[in-house]
Design a protein around this motif. Structure first.
Motif, PDB file in Angstrom:
ATOM      1  N   VAL A 879       9.224 -13.679 -13.060  1.00 46.09           N
ATOM      2  CA  VAL A 879       9.919 -12.908 -12.023  1.00 46.09           C
ATOM      3  C   VAL A 879       9.112 -11.667 -11.650  1.00 46.09           C
ATOM      4  O   VAL A 879       8.915 -11.354 -10.468  1.00 46.09           O
ATOM      5  CB  VAL A 879      11.330 -12.512 -12.498  1.00 46.09           C
ATOM      6  CG1 VAL A 879      11.937 -11.467 -11.565  1.00 46.09           C
ATOM      7  CG2 VAL A 879      12.229 -13.737 -12.558  1.00 46.09           C
ATOM      8  N   ARG A 880       8.621 -10.935 -12.658  1.00 47.67           N
ATOM      9  CA  ARG A 880       7.882  -9.703 -12.369  1.00 47.67           C
ATOM     10  C   ARG A 880       6.605 -10.005 -11.582  1.00 47.67           C
ATOM     11  O   ARG A 880       6.248  -9.287 -10.647  1.00 47.67           O
ATOM     12  CB  ARG A 880       7.540  -8.971 -13.668  1.00 47.67           C
ATOM     13  CG  ARG A 880       7.001  -7.567 -13.430  1.00 47.67           C
ATOM     14  CD  ARG A 880       6.738  -6.837 -14.738  1.00 47.67           C
ATOM     15  NE  ARG A 880       7.934  -6.648 -15.532  1.00 47.67           N
ATOM     16  CZ  ARG A 880       8.825  -5.687 -15.340  1.00 47.67           C
ATOM     17  NH1 ARG A 880       8.660  -4.823 -14.335  1.00 47.67           N
ATOM     18  NH2 ARG A 880       9.879  -5.583 -16.106  1.00 47.67           N
ATOM     19  N   PHE A 881       5.921 -11.078 -11.968  1.00 46.11           N
ATOM     20  CA  PHE A 881       4.690 -11.426 -11.263  1.00 46.11           C
ATOM     21  C   PHE A 881       4.988 -11.818  -9.814  1.00 46.11           C
ATOM     22  O   PHE A 881       4.337 -11.347  -8.877  1.00 46.11           O
ATOM     23  CB  PHE A 881       3.983 -12.582 -11.981  1.00 46.11           C
ATOM     24  CG  PHE A 881       2.713 -13.029 -11.307  1.00 46.11           C
ATOM     25  CD1 PHE A 881       1.519 -12.368 -11.542  1.00 46.11           C
ATOM     26  CD2 PHE A 881       2.714 -14.100 -10.432  1.00 46.11           C
ATOM     27  CE1 PHE A 881       0.352 -12.768 -10.925  1.00 46.11           C
ATOM     28  CE2 PHE A 881       1.553 -14.508  -9.800  1.00 46.11           C
ATOM     29  CZ  PHE A 881       0.369 -13.835 -10.055  1.00 46.11           C
ATOM     30  N   VAL A 882       5.996 -12.682  -9.633  1.00 41.14           N
ATOM     31  CA  VAL A 882       6.298 -13.171  -8.292  1.00 41.14           C
ATOM     32  C   VAL A 882       6.803 -12.053  -7.393  1.00 41.14           C
ATOM     33  O   VAL A 882       6.402 -11.933  -6.229  1.00 41.14           O
ATOM     34  CB  VAL A 882       7.315 -14.334  -8.359  1.00 41.14           C
ATOM     35  CG1 VAL A 882       7.803 -14.703  -6.974  1.00 41.14           C
ATOM     36  CG2 VAL A 882       6.691 -15.546  -9.025  1.00 41.14           C
ATOM     37  N   THR A 883       7.685 -11.189  -7.920  1.00 40.93           N
ATOM     38  CA  THR A 883       8.217 -10.117  -7.078  1.00 40.93           C
ATOM     39  C   THR A 883       7.140  -9.093  -6.722  1.00 40.93           C
ATOM     40  O   THR A 883       7.145  -8.531  -5.620  1.00 40.93           O
ATOM     41  CB  THR A 883       9.386  -9.410  -7.781  1.00 40.93           C
ATOM     42  OG1 THR A 883       8.952  -8.965  -9.085  1.00 40.93           O
ATOM     43  CG2 THR A 883      10.576 -10.336  -7.926  1.00 40.93           C
ATOM     44  N   THR A 884       6.204  -8.861  -7.651  1.00 41.88           N
ATOM     45  CA  THR A 884       5.117  -7.924  -7.357  1.00 41.88           C
ATOM     46  C   THR A 884       4.218  -8.467  -6.251  1.00 41.88           C
ATOM     47  O   THR A 884       3.891  -7.773  -5.282  1.00 41.88           O
ATOM     48  CB  THR A 884       4.278  -7.660  -8.614  1.00 41.88           C
ATOM     49  OG1 THR A 884       5.120  -7.141  -9.648  1.00 41.88           O
ATOM     50  CG2 THR A 884       3.176  -6.652  -8.324  1.00 41.88           C
ATOM     51  N   VAL A 885       3.811  -9.715  -6.410  1.00 40.34           N
ATOM     52  CA  VAL A 885       2.955 -10.307  -5.380  1.00 40.34           C
ATOM     53  C   VAL A 885       3.713 -10.428  -4.068  1.00 40.34           C
ATOM     54  O   VAL A 885       3.165 -10.186  -2.988  1.00 40.34           O
ATOM     55  CB  VAL A 885       2.452 -11.691  -5.851  1.00 40.34           C
ATOM     56  CG1 VAL A 885       1.618 -12.359  -4.758  1.00 40.34           C
ATOM     57  CG2 VAL A 885       1.624 -11.562  -7.124  1.00 40.34           C
ATOM     58  N   ASP A 886       4.997 -10.780  -4.169  1.00 46.28           N
ATOM     59  CA  ASP A 886       5.808 -10.903  -2.949  1.00 46.28           C
ATOM     60  C   ASP A 886       5.917  -9.567  -2.230  1.00 46.28           C
ATOM     61  O   ASP A 886       5.886  -9.504  -0.996  1.00 46.28           O
ATOM     62  CB  ASP A 886       7.196 -11.415  -3.321  1.00 46.28           C
ATOM     63  CG  ASP A 886       8.194 -11.213  -2.195  1.00 46.28           C
ATOM     64  OD1 ASP A 886       8.010 -11.835  -1.134  1.00 46.28           O
ATOM     65  OD2 ASP A 886       9.135 -10.415  -2.380  1.00 46.28           O
ATOM     66  N   ALA A 887       6.021  -8.473  -2.992  1.00 48.91           N
ATOM     67  CA  ALA A 887       6.132  -7.156  -2.372  1.00 48.91           C
ATOM     68  C   ALA A 887       4.911  -6.847  -1.518  1.00 48.91           C
ATOM     69  O   ALA A 887       5.019  -6.285  -0.423  1.00 48.91           O
ATOM     70  CB  ALA A 887       6.313  -6.095  -3.456  1.00 48.91           C
ATOM     71  N   ILE A 888       3.749  -7.223  -2.020  1.00 47.03           N
ATOM     72  CA  ILE A 888       2.522  -6.974  -1.266  1.00 47.03           C
ATOM     73  C   ILE A 888       2.430  -7.892  -0.066  1.00 47.03           C
ATOM     74  O   ILE A 888       2.144  -7.466   1.060  1.00 47.03           O
ATOM     75  CB  ILE A 888       1.308  -7.156  -2.191  1.00 47.03           C
ATOM     76  CG1 ILE A 888       1.372  -6.119  -3.331  1.00 47.03           C
ATOM     77  CG2 ILE A 888       0.009  -7.004  -1.422  1.00 47.03           C
ATOM     78  CD1 ILE A 888       0.339  -6.342  -4.420  1.00 47.03           C
ATOM     79  N   LEU A 889       2.701  -9.205  -0.296  1.00 45.50           N
ATOM     80  CA  LEU A 889       2.580 -10.171   0.797  1.00 45.50           C
ATOM     81  C   LEU A 889       3.574  -9.882   1.914  1.00 45.50           C
ATOM     82  O   LEU A 889       3.249  -9.977   3.101  1.00 45.50           O
ATOM     83  CB  LEU A 889       2.784 -11.588   0.259  1.00 45.50           C
ATOM     84  CG  LEU A 889       1.702 -12.131  -0.676  1.00 45.50           C
ATOM     85  CD1 LEU A 889       2.081 -13.520  -1.151  1.00 45.50           C
ATOM     86  CD2 LEU A 889       0.354 -12.162   0.029  1.00 45.50           C
ATOM     87  N   SER A 890       4.795  -9.539   1.531  1.00 40.32           N
ATOM     88  CA  SER A 890       5.819  -9.334   2.555  1.00 40.32           C
ATOM     89  C   SER A 890       5.520  -8.125   3.422  1.00 40.32           C
ATOM     90  O   SER A 890       6.000  -8.025   4.553  1.00 40.32           O
ATOM     91  CB  SER A 890       7.200  -9.196   1.905  1.00 40.32           C
ATOM     92  OG  SER A 890       7.218  -8.064   1.042  1.00 40.32           O
ATOM     93  N   SER A 891       4.716  -7.207   2.900  1.00 37.04           N
ATOM     94  CA  SER A 891       4.338  -6.052   3.705  1.00 37.04           C
ATOM     95  C   SER A 891       3.447  -6.456   4.873  1.00 37.04           C
ATOM     96  O   SER A 891       3.440  -5.822   5.922  1.00 37.04           O
ATOM     97  CB  SER A 891       3.601  -5.028   2.824  1.00 37.04           C
ATOM     98  OG  SER A 891       4.430  -4.605   1.766  1.00 37.04           O
TER      99      SER A 891
END
Length: 1266
Positions: A879-891
């Protein structure tokens, strides 16, 4: 102009005409029929045809004629209009295709009567048929042939005429509805005394009869049908059988040779029971001889060819036809039989047929025929002939060193190598001559010593007829010489034969002596593993189950090699055939009997023997064992033997051959009365008469295989071994240490692997396993590929007994991700200031901060269900890995939001939704066996929330679903986005992050103004335009939101959630509506873009990311007896398989105290080979059979180690020991040591240290300059 009543009127306009008529002339009931086949209706020339309707000039009957026939299928009532939508009008004919619907408008009866008054339908019966009438149908007493239906009108169905070679079809044609039916006068019909199924009345109606009925308008409640009587259905309708020598192998001359069976399927598709009275064979006499009486229904106890077949294909009967090679086609070959080439040349192919004679209702019916073609094939090997040829060479001696592969056992010169002085090997001499010999040994240099093994008395150089001897040969010193064994005629110096052995005793490279503690005893001859063969669905009752053997295996193959179980059985069967053939040839003539007796002496026994070298026997699925299977072979050969009255195992003899070793098998020929065979006089014996002689068999063990690493192929044969490899170790290179520790880029589908172990097999371990198995089983090319295809190669599997190990394996990554989530926000803010682009950089900052809160909330809620298990550790890391990467990608994927109270809604609303979804889904109390991402971090779908279902761990092999939960969370987020205050409250409760949230908001977006109320509902001002109307509206919206929360603070949580969801569905608060259309449009445009972008990114991340923090182990069990474990160590002394364990027979998990650690093995070496006899603590099939299982461990520490040369030098008995690397080879009582599990205190200390490190990372990140 006056038009007479009822006259047709035609209106013409241009080229078009319309036909009008008076509808009052028709009766209420139409006659509707489906054309049973292609046909036509002849119409009067005055008829008019328009749009599929034919108008007749007057009421009259018409007939439907088949296109290919001359007799009408049916005649209609008086009609004046005919409708056929699919019909075609040509000339005076209305043509209708089979299946076409025809509607006849029936005229009312007139007072004048006559043909125009006919109201009934007349149907012509096209062939002898059966009329099936409903139950309780009443036959008229006053009018012959009239049958009235009980219970009202019935639908009349007519089945099409049966075509040649086929039975009735499954489809019927509707010809109307009636209340009764009449068979024309004079028809020779008969009513069956026996009712049909369901009590229906059967009436047999001859061809040409007329059936008539008056169409009814009533609703039908049953059917009456006309169909052909029905013929038996037999499939297939053609059979072709080829008989070859395979049907004769192992069968004596004169015995019944039928072994090829064809199974036919017999059914009855008609409506009446059919009796099969018998099955005749017609055609070629050869076909008749081949089948004889061997034809029967398999379900009949007496194996009869007659049976009753129920109607409507309710059941299928199995009919067996057994083909035997006719006696005229068999010729004698030794003690067996072969196909006669002369017969086959005259009868290469013969034809005939099976005729099933049937009756129905006591009357003979049409027979059903099955054509038969019988062929003979001479291309298959004839075992008796091969054995006969083999016996011409068997009366010789055989000298072998058990390492000759598939070479000539009678070769004059053979290699005999030793890896080092002091090593020991075996040598066999077999004297199957019909005379005693003196065995002379020439050993000029005294390089080796020979010592008889397993003999009760001292060997004095004499071998009696049929004796075999095993020598233990020990290398005394280094060098080369020629060792010669010469068979001399007893008491003379006459050489009968000699075998030379090229002896070499090698000197291993200096310092590498420990790699060659022994020389292999021999080579292994074994069948490769394969998937189990599919057995026939049905085994006819006449067959006898026998042990299957391979006729290509000669008994000498298991003297010149060690044989696996299957090969050993085949060799024993071949030896028995050779014994029979030899004994038969030597007892046909009295002079030959006397000559042999004079050579062996009147007190000696006719005997043959061989030494069977058996590899460690595997456990058969049947649990039979060698002794039981060998007895089956003996029993079958006794049954098939044409020349000897008895073949049996000697009283007290044991054939319990299980472990690896050398076994003596002897066969003696005696009189059935107990005297010597020398008293037998074959004079006057008829060719087919059995000799009053018996063959007696005995066996014993001579010696066991030495338990050495070099003998591993013999101790763990390839047909009973599992190869287990280690897994890829996720190592930190320079880049990953800096950015993402414990992360590995792999191949599809798990492109990103996180943890200490990959779920993929180590490429290095697989390559070593391939080299190792191919070297061990050198007589079986591509052994490793065969093991792989048969599913006997596997990787190590995760285990879960030590949660602390799981935490340690991903701790560094989690700390680094926290730094990114918090520190990344500060860095992004700094970039925003430097670049003077606060809009984009602040978006990254906000999203990273959100990912931290989101992770903490989801992990906090999941921990309530998953506790501190490795499953939770994997889940939370994922979860931590996916949400971190998602935070960057979604930007990058979506614009920075603008709008009133948007931060609160999007930021915390999605967070709360993810937490709620995870809470409902995360119900795995304990992980499934063999975990990693495949164990489901948690399996399910967000939609299960509404059904009240709880998720369960998936079975091994399913994919990770962590990312799916996150995706589901965001899928639901739109539904509760308006619930910002409640969402924030839930997030704070779940994550315990109440104090951190305001600070994080400040770090992420300094231009935001955060206020905390009793409801903990932050409000915001927009980055730009704080003083604009939109900004004022936003402030008003935030205030309204806070007041709403305060007002509902005393209410229940669920009611508050529901209130906010309803509020969102209605379109938002009044305060938000006041903000204007521009803000709302931007908000929902942002919502759509963010949802689509993030959903796609999350799905992709889930598919491509795999987290497995668990250690892995090699799993052993009862499936096979032996295991090869190939693993390696990385530069930090970390093994690619951390342990191994033998699993309980009925269990699914290793018992913790039986797990053995592989950490720290092979210290100070580049590679090690360890052989360990497995001590199995459970009751297994191997234990019951007395089989010792083994495990061979190959551990490699140096990636540059030349394992190919190493393995060949160790396992090839004829290879020089050239390898001199830094390795070790030994037999170990136990490889590895006790597994050191972490204690609760150690785990608690680690948790405290980890918390401090994470807190320090947060503080350091939050304190960076903004």
């Amino acid at each position: 102009m006056l038009v007479p009543a009822f006259s047709p009127v035609v209106f013409v306009k241009g080229a078009a005409a319309r036909y009008f008529e008076d509808p009052s002339i028709y009766s209420k009931c139409d006659f509707v029929i489906t054309a049973p086949e292609d046909g036509y209706i002849d119409l009067p020339s005055s008829s008019v045809f328009e749009d599929g309707v034919a108008f007749l000039s007057a009421c009259q009957q018409v007939s439907f004629m088949p296109t290919a026939g001359e007799e009408a299928l049916f005649t209609s009532p008086s009609v004046k209009r005919i409708t056929a939508p699919e019909g075609k009008y040509s000339g005076n004919g209305l043509f209708v295709s089979k299946g076409g619907k025809i509607t006849f408008k029936v005229c009312k009866p007139s007072r004048s009567g006559g043909q125009n008054n006919v109201q009934s339908v007349s149907i012509t019966v096209p062939e002898d048929s059966v009329l099936s009438l409903p139950p309780k149908t009443v036959a008229s007493k006053s009018k012959q042939g009239e049958f009235t239906f009980s219970g009202g009108a019935k639908k009349i169905l007519i089945y099409p005429k049966a075509e040649e070679g086929t039975s009735r079809r499954d489809s019927a044609f509707d010809v109307g509805i009636a209340e009764k039916i009449t068979i024309s006068a004079g028809a020779d019909y008969s009513v069956s005394p026996n009712p049909d199924v369901e009590g229906r009345l059967l009436v047999s109606v001859p061809k040409g009869s007329k059936l008539s009925f008056v169409p009814s308008c009533k609703q039908s409640n049953g059917i009456a049908s006309l169909k052909n009587p029905g013929s038996l259905k037999v499939e297939p309708t053609e059979i072709s059988v080829t008989l070859s020598n395979e049907e004769l192998n192992g069968v004596g001359a004169g015995a019944v040779t039928g072994t090829k069976t064809v199974l036919l399927k017999v059914s009855n598709p008609s409506s009446a029971e059919i009796t099969v009275q018998g099955v005749d064979i017609e055609g070629s006499e050869v076909v008749k001889d081949a089948i004889g009486e061997r034809k029967f229904f398999t379900a009949t106890e007496a194996q009869s060819d007659s049976a009753k077949i129920l109607p409507f294909a309710k059941e299928q009967h199995e009919f067996a036809v057994v083909f035997a090679i006719p006696k005229a086609a068999i010729e004698r070959q030794g003690v067996g039989s072969c196909l006669s080439a002369d017969f086959v040349s005259k009868h290469p192919s013969e034809k005939g047929k099976l005729v099933f004679r049937v009756s129905q209702d006591g009357q003979p019916g049409d027979s059903t025929e099955v054509s038969v073609e019988l062929k003979f094939d001479l291309s298959k090997e004839c075992v008796p002939q091969t054995v006969s040829e083999q016996t011409q060479a068997v009366r010789k001696g055989i000298a072998t060193v058990i390492s000759e592969g598939k070479g000539d056992p009678h070769a004059d010169s053979k290699d005999f190598f030793f890896k080092n002085a002091g090593h020991m090997r075996f040598l066999i001499f077999n004297n199957n001559r019909a005379e005693p010999i003196d065995l002379a040994v020439s050993n000029p240099s005294n390089l080796v010593s020979l010592q008889p093994t397993g003999t009760a008395s001292e060997f004095k150089g004499v071998l009696n007829a049929g004796d075999s001897i095993l020598f233990t040969v020990t290398a005394k010193s280094h060098g080369s010489e020629t060792l010669a064994l010469t068979a001399l005629r007893h008491g003379t110096q006459q050489a009968l034969e000699a075998t030379k052995f090229n002896v070499k005793v090698f000197t291993p490279p200096k310092g590498a002596e420990n790699l060659y503690p022994s020389t292999p005893s021999g080579t292994l001859l074994s069948a490769l593993p394969a998937a189990p063969a599919t057995e026939p669905a049905t085994t006819p009752t006449f067959t006898t189950t026998t042990v299957k053997t391979d006729s290509a295996v000669k008994f000498t193959s298991c003297e010149t090699n060690y044989c696996s179980y299957d090969y050993a059985l085949s060799a024993a069967a071949n030896f028995l055939r050779v014994v029979q053939d030899t004994a038969d040839k030597e007892t046909n003539d009295l002079p030959v009997v006397r000559s042999i007796c004079s050579n062996i002496g009147t007190t000696s026994t006719w005997k043959m023997s061989f030494i069977l070298n058996l590899a460690n026997a595997r456990v058969f699925a049947s649990g039979a064992g060698f002794e039981k299977d060998f007895k089956s072979i003996v029993s079958q050969m006794k049954k098939d033997s044409p020349r000897f009255q008895d073949i049996r195992i000697a009283q007290g003899a044991k054939f319990d051959f299980t472990g690896c070793g050398s076994y003596l098998i002897e066969a003696k020929l005696n009189s059935v009365t107990g005297g010597s065979f020398c008293a037998f006089d074959p004079t006057g014996l008829k060719p087919d008469q059995k000799k009053p002689l018996l063959i007696e068999l005995s066996g014993r063990k001579i010696t066991s295989c030495p338990v050495t690493v070099a003998n591993a192929p013999l101790l763990m044969p390839v047909d009973d071994v599992m190869v287990v490899t280690g897994n890829e170790i996720i190592e930190d290179n320079t880049a990953s240490k800096i950015f993402l520790p414990s992360t590995h880029l792999s191949s599809f589908p798990d492109l990103i692997e996180i943890g200490k172990y990959s779920e993929k097999s180590s490429e290095q371990d697989v390559a070593n396993a391939q080299k190792l198995t191919n070297a061990m089983y050198s007589t079986a090319p591509n052994a490793f590929a065969s093991l792989q295809s048969a599913k006997f190669v596997d990787s190590s599997k995760p285990f879960f007994d030590d949660p602390l190990l799981c935490k340690q394996n991903v701790h560094a990554l989690n700390v680094r991700l926290v730094e990114y989530q918090i520190g990344g926000a500060a860095v992004a803010t700094a970039i925003a200031i430097v670049l003077k682009d606060p809009k984009f950089s602040a978006n990254i900052a906000k999203n990273l901060a959100r990912s931290f809160i989101e992770t903490q909330a989801i992990c906090g809620v999941a921990k309530l269900q998953l506790k501190d298990h490795c499953t939770y550790n994997d889940f939370c890391t994922h979860v931590r890995f996916v949400t971190t990467v998602d935070a960057i990608l979604s930007s990058f994927l979506t614009p920075f939001p603008t709008g009133k109270t948007w931060l609160s809604k999007e930021y915390l609303g999605q967070l709360a939704t993810g937490s709620l979804a995870t809470y409902f889904l995360a119900s795995a109390e304990a992980p499934a066996l063999y975990g990693g991402s495949t164990m489901a971090k948690i399996e399910g779908s967000a939609f299960k929330i509404f059904g009240g279902e709880r998720a369960t761990p998936p079975s091994p092999g399913t994919s990770s679903t962590t990312g799916r939960f996150i995706a589901n969370a965001f899928l639901l987020s739109g539904g509760v986005a308006a619930a910002a205050p409640i969402a924030e409250e839930l997030a704070a409760e779940a994550a315990g992050a109440a104090g951190a949230v305001p600070a994080l908001y400040t770090v992420a977006a300094p231009a935001y103004s955060i206020t905390t109320t009793s409801g903990y509902a932050p409000t915001e001002t927009i980055l730009a335009g704080g003083g604009t109307a939109a900004g004022s509206a936003a402030a008003e919206a935030g205030a309204a939101t806070e007041e709403a929360v305060k007002g509902s603070a005393k209410g229940g949580l669920l009611s508050r959630i529901w209130a906010w969801i309803k509020n969102f569905v209605k379109g938002g608060s009044k305060a938000e509506d006041a903000a204007g259309k521009t803000v709302a449009a931007g908000r929902y445009k942002f919502l759509t873009g963010r949802f689509l972008g993030r959903f796609g990114a999350l799905v992709a991340l889930n598919l491509l990311t795999n987290v497995q923090s668990e250690p892995v182990e090699a799993i052993m069990g009862e499936r096979v007896s032996n295991y090869i474990v190939s693993y390696h160590y990385d530069g930090k002394d970390f093994p690619s398989s951390s342990a191994y364990c033998y699993y309980p027979t009925s269990g699914e998990k290793c018992e913790k105290d039986r797990r053995v650690s592989l950490a720290g093995e092979c210290q100070g070496r580049d590679a090690c080979l360890y052989l360990q006899p497995l001590v199995v603590p459970y009751a297994t099939a191997q234990k019951a059979a007395g089989i010792t299982p083994y495990a061979l461990f190959y551990a490699q520490r140096s990636a540059d180690f030349d394992s190919t040369l190493f393995f060949n030098s160790v396992f090839n008995p004829n290879a020089e020991p050239l390898f001199e690397g830094n390795g070790e080879v030994k037999v170990a009582d136990k490889v590895g040591g006790p597994f050191a599990y972490s204690t609760a205190e150690q785990e608690r200390a680690f948790d405290e240290r980890a918390a401090r490190e994470e807190q320090a990372a947060r503080a350091a990140s939050a304190g960076t300059p903004t």
